[in-house]
Design a protein around this motif. Sequence first.
Motif, PDB file in Angstrom:
ATOM      1  N   ARG A   1       0.837  -1.277   0.030  1.00  0.00           N
ATOM      2  CA  ARG A   1      -0.119  -0.128  -0.223  1.00  0.00           C
ATOM      3  C   ARG A   1       0.987   1.269   0.028  1.00  0.00           C
ATOM      4  NH1 ARG A   1      -3.282  -1.665   5.370  1.00  0.00           N
ATOM      5  NH2 ARG A   1      -4.267  -3.497   4.650  1.00  0.00           N
ATOM      6  N   CYS A   2       0.789   2.278  -1.034  1.00  0.00           N
ATOM      7  CA  CYS A   2       1.207   3.422  -0.973  1.00  0.00           C
ATOM      8  C   CYS A   2       0.724   4.173   0.469  1.00  0.00           C
ATOM      9  CB  CYS A   2       1.048   4.254  -2.017  1.00  0.00           C
ATOM     10  SG  CYS A   2      -0.644   4.744  -2.581  1.00  0.00           S
ATOM     11  N   LYS A   3       1.315   5.292   0.830  1.00  0.00           N
ATOM     12  CA  LYS A   3       1.124   5.836   2.241  1.00  0.00           C
ATOM     13  C   LYS A   3      -0.422   6.383   2.101  1.00  0.00           C
ATOM     14  CE  LYS A   3       5.569   6.996   3.745  1.00  0.00           C
ATOM     15  NZ  LYS A   3       6.809   7.920   3.995  1.00  0.00           N
ATOM     16  N   GLU A   4      -0.607   7.006   0.704  1.00  0.00           N
ATOM     17  CA  GLU A   4      -2.031   7.687   0.378  1.00  0.00           C
ATOM     18  C   GLU A   4      -3.172   6.527   0.578  1.00  0.00           C
ATOM     19  OE1 GLU A   4       0.624   8.042  -1.628  1.00  0.00           O
ATOM     20  OE2 GLU A   4       1.269   9.932  -0.667  1.00  0.00           O
ATOM     21  N   HIS A   5      -2.836   5.430   0.092  1.00  0.00           N
ATOM     22  CA  HIS A   5      -3.939   4.264  -0.210  1.00  0.00           C
ATOM     23  C   HIS A   5      -4.037   3.895   1.450  1.00  0.00           C
ATOM     24  CE1 HIS A   5      -6.403   1.375  -1.682  1.00  0.00           C
ATOM     25  NE2 HIS A   5      -5.742   0.363  -1.066  1.00  0.00           N
ATOM     26  N   ASN A   6      -3.034   3.696   2.037  1.00  0.00           N
ATOM     27  CA  ASN A   6      -3.097   3.207   3.529  1.00  0.00           C
ATOM     28  C   ASN A   6      -4.028   4.033   4.315  1.00  0.00           C
ATOM     29  OD1 ASN A   6      -2.197   1.036   5.323  1.00  0.00           O
ATOM     30  ND2 ASN A   6      -1.081   3.003   6.288  1.00  0.00           N
ATOM     31  N   LYS A   7      -3.627   5.472   4.210  1.00  0.00           N
ATOM     32  CA  LYS A   7      -4.441   6.308   4.964  1.00  0.00           C
ATOM     33  C   LYS A   7      -5.918   6.343   4.700  1.00  0.00           C
ATOM     34  CE  LYS A   7      -4.239  11.048   6.438  1.00  0.00           C
ATOM     35  NZ  LYS A   7      -3.818  12.444   6.500  1.00  0.00           N
ATOM     36  N   ARG A   8      -6.212   6.268   3.284  1.00  0.00           N
ATOM     37  CA  ARG A   8      -7.626   6.337   2.702  1.00  0.00           C
ATOM     38  C   ARG A   8      -8.444   5.234   3.196  1.00  0.00           C
ATOM     39  NH1 ARG A   8      -5.980   7.966  -1.911  1.00  0.00           N
ATOM     40  NH2 ARG A   8      -5.395   5.862  -2.855  1.00  0.00           N
ATOM     41  N   ILE A   9      -7.740   3.979   3.348  1.00  0.00           N
ATOM     42  CA  ILE A   9      -8.523   2.645   3.824  1.00  0.00           C
ATOM     43  C   ILE A   9      -8.534   2.521   5.251  1.00  0.00           C
ATOM     44  CG2 ILE A   9      -8.240   1.533   1.676  1.00  0.00           C
ATOM     45  CD1 ILE A   9      -6.053  -0.268   3.045  1.00  0.00           C
ATOM     46  N   GLY A  10      -7.937   3.437   6.014  1.00  0.00           N
ATOM     47  CA  GLY A  10      -7.896   3.316   7.436  1.00  0.00           C
ATOM     48  C   GLY A  10      -6.800   2.339   8.172  1.00  0.00           C
ATOM     49  N   GLY A  11      -5.745   2.058   7.264  1.00  0.00           N
ATOM     50  CA  GLY A  11      -4.718   1.351   7.795  1.00  0.00           C
ATOM     51  C   GLY A  11      -3.752   1.770   8.841  1.00  0.00           C
ATOM     52  N   ALA A  12      -2.967   1.088   9.656  1.00  0.00           N
ATOM     53  CA  ALA A  12      -2.242   1.446  10.677  1.00  0.00           C
ATOM     54  C   ALA A  12      -1.318   2.514  10.275  1.00  0.00           C
ATOM     55  CB  ALA A  12      -1.807   0.351  11.352  1.00  0.00           C
ATOM     56  N   PRO A  13      -1.021   3.668  11.107  1.00  0.00           N
ATOM     57  CA  PRO A  13      -0.071   4.634  10.449  1.00  0.00           C
ATOM     58  C   PRO A  13       1.426   3.987  10.130  1.00  0.00           C
ATOM     59  CG  PRO A  13      -1.312   5.471  12.314  1.00  0.00           C
ATOM     60  CD  PRO A  13      -1.636   3.838  12.261  1.00  0.00           C
ATOM     61  N   ASN A  14       1.783   2.786  11.011  1.00  0.00           N
ATOM     62  CA  ASN A  14       2.836   2.522  10.532  1.00  0.00           C
ATOM     63  C   ASN A  14       2.779   0.873  10.112  1.00  0.00           C
ATOM     64  OD1 ASN A  14       4.654   4.449  11.609  1.00  0.00           O
ATOM     65  ND2 ASN A  14       4.198   4.117  13.721  1.00  0.00           N
ATOM     66  N   SER A  15       1.985   0.856   9.248  1.00  0.00           N
ATOM     67  CA  SER A  15       1.633  -0.370   8.725  1.00  0.00           C
ATOM     68  C   SER A  15       2.727  -1.077   8.003  1.00  0.00           C
ATOM     69  CB  SER A  15       0.406  -0.231   7.609  1.00  0.00           C
ATOM     70  OG  SER A  15       0.117  -1.444   7.123  1.00  0.00           O
ATOM     71  N   TRP A  16       2.930  -2.497   7.981  1.00  0.00           N
ATOM     72  CA  TRP A  16       3.947  -3.111   7.414  1.00  0.00           C
ATOM     73  C   TRP A  16       3.271  -3.330   5.932  1.00  0.00           C
ATOM     74  CZ3 TRP A  16       8.698  -3.353   9.287  1.00  0.00           C
ATOM     75  CH2 TRP A  16       8.760  -2.748  10.460  1.00  0.00           C
ATOM     76  N   HIS A  17       2.418  -2.904   5.671  1.00  0.00           N
ATOM     77  CA  HIS A  17       1.950  -3.066   4.324  1.00  0.00           C
ATOM     78  C   HIS A  17       2.476  -1.927   3.230  1.00  0.00           C
ATOM     79  CE1 HIS A  17      -1.220  -5.977   4.436  1.00  0.00           C
ATOM     80  NE2 HIS A  17      -1.554  -5.605   5.430  1.00  0.00           N
ATOM     81  N   VAL A  18       2.909  -0.941   4.092  1.00  0.00           N
ATOM     82  CA  VAL A  18       3.774   0.202   3.401  1.00  0.00           C
ATOM     83  C   VAL A  18       5.193  -0.145   3.411  1.00  0.00           C
ATOM     84  CG1 VAL A  18       4.178   2.659   3.391  1.00  0.00           C
ATOM     85  CG2 VAL A  18       1.912   1.938   4.182  1.00  0.00           C
ATOM     86  N   PRO A  19       5.652  -0.409   2.094  1.00  0.00           N
ATOM     87  CA  PRO A  19       6.866  -0.369   1.805  1.00  0.00           C
ATOM     88  C   PRO A  19       7.974   0.407   2.541  1.00  0.00           C
ATOM     89  CG  PRO A  19       6.023  -0.850  -0.216  1.00  0.00           C
ATOM     90  CD  PRO A  19       5.071  -0.108   0.780  1.00  0.00           C
ATOM     91  N   ARG A  20       9.102  -0.173   3.015  1.00  0.00           N
ATOM     92  CA  ARG A  20       9.963   0.683   3.819  1.00  0.00           C
ATOM     93  C   ARG A  20      11.386   0.702   3.848  1.00  0.00           C
ATOM     94  NH1 ARG A  20       7.439   0.083   9.725  1.00  0.00           N
ATOM     95  NH2 ARG A  20       5.828   0.284   8.314  1.00  0.00           N
ATOM     96  N   TYR A  21      12.338   1.354   4.874  1.00  0.00           N
ATOM     97  CA  TYR A  21      13.618   1.066   4.898  1.00  0.00           C
ATOM     98  C   TYR A  21      14.379   1.737   3.357  1.00  0.00           C
ATOM     99  CZ  TYR A  21      12.489  -1.166   9.188  1.00  0.00           C
ATOM    100  OH  TYR A  21      11.971  -1.512  10.368  1.00  0.00           O
ATOM    101  N   GLY A  22      13.897   2.541   3.008  1.00  0.00           N
ATOM    102  CA  GLY A  22      14.331   3.180   1.633  1.00  0.00           C
ATOM    103  C   GLY A  22      14.767   1.955   0.660  1.00  0.00           C
TER     104      GLY A  22
END
Length: 139
Positions: free
Chosen positions: A51-72
Motif C-alpha cells: 500500500r502506498c502511504k496515501e492508499h493506506n491512509k484512505r482505507i484506515g490502515g495503521a499509521p506504521n503499517s507493514w503493508h507500506v514498503p519501507r527502509y529506503g
Amino acid sequence: MPKVSKHFSMSEFACKCGCSAQISIAPDLIRLLEHLRVSTGEPILITSGARCKEHNKRIGGAPNSWHVPRYGTNTLYASDITYWDSKKRGKMEILKLYVLADDFNARGIGLYNGRIHVDQRPTKRARWVDSSWSWSNGS
C-alpha cells in the motif's frame, strides 16, 4: 507480471490504488506464503499486499503499517490473505490458517473476519485479533 515464487506473481502484491509503486518483497514473506500454500494444498489469495502511504491512509490502515514498503528499499513485509474460495470457508478454516502461520514463525499475525494478516517484520513478534472477528457472525 513476473512470478516471485512458484505460486505467487508480483501483480498480486501491487497497491490496489493503481499507483504502480515499485516494490520488492521480503524473501521471508515469500517463504512464509509458499509454506502456507504448500501446507494447505489450497490456493491462497492476497487480499492486500503493498500500500502506498496515501492508499493506506484512505482505507484506515495503521499509521506504521507493514503493508507500506519501507527502509529506503521499498521492501514489502506484509500481506492480508485468505483462501481463493473464502466464501465457501467457515471461520474454523481461517483460524487454522492463522495457527499454521504461527507454526511457520510469522513475525506478525492478525485475525480478521474472513482473512488474516501475516508479516515478516524485522522487529518483535506481534499477535492480535481484530474487533471484526466474532464466532457469532457467519459460519
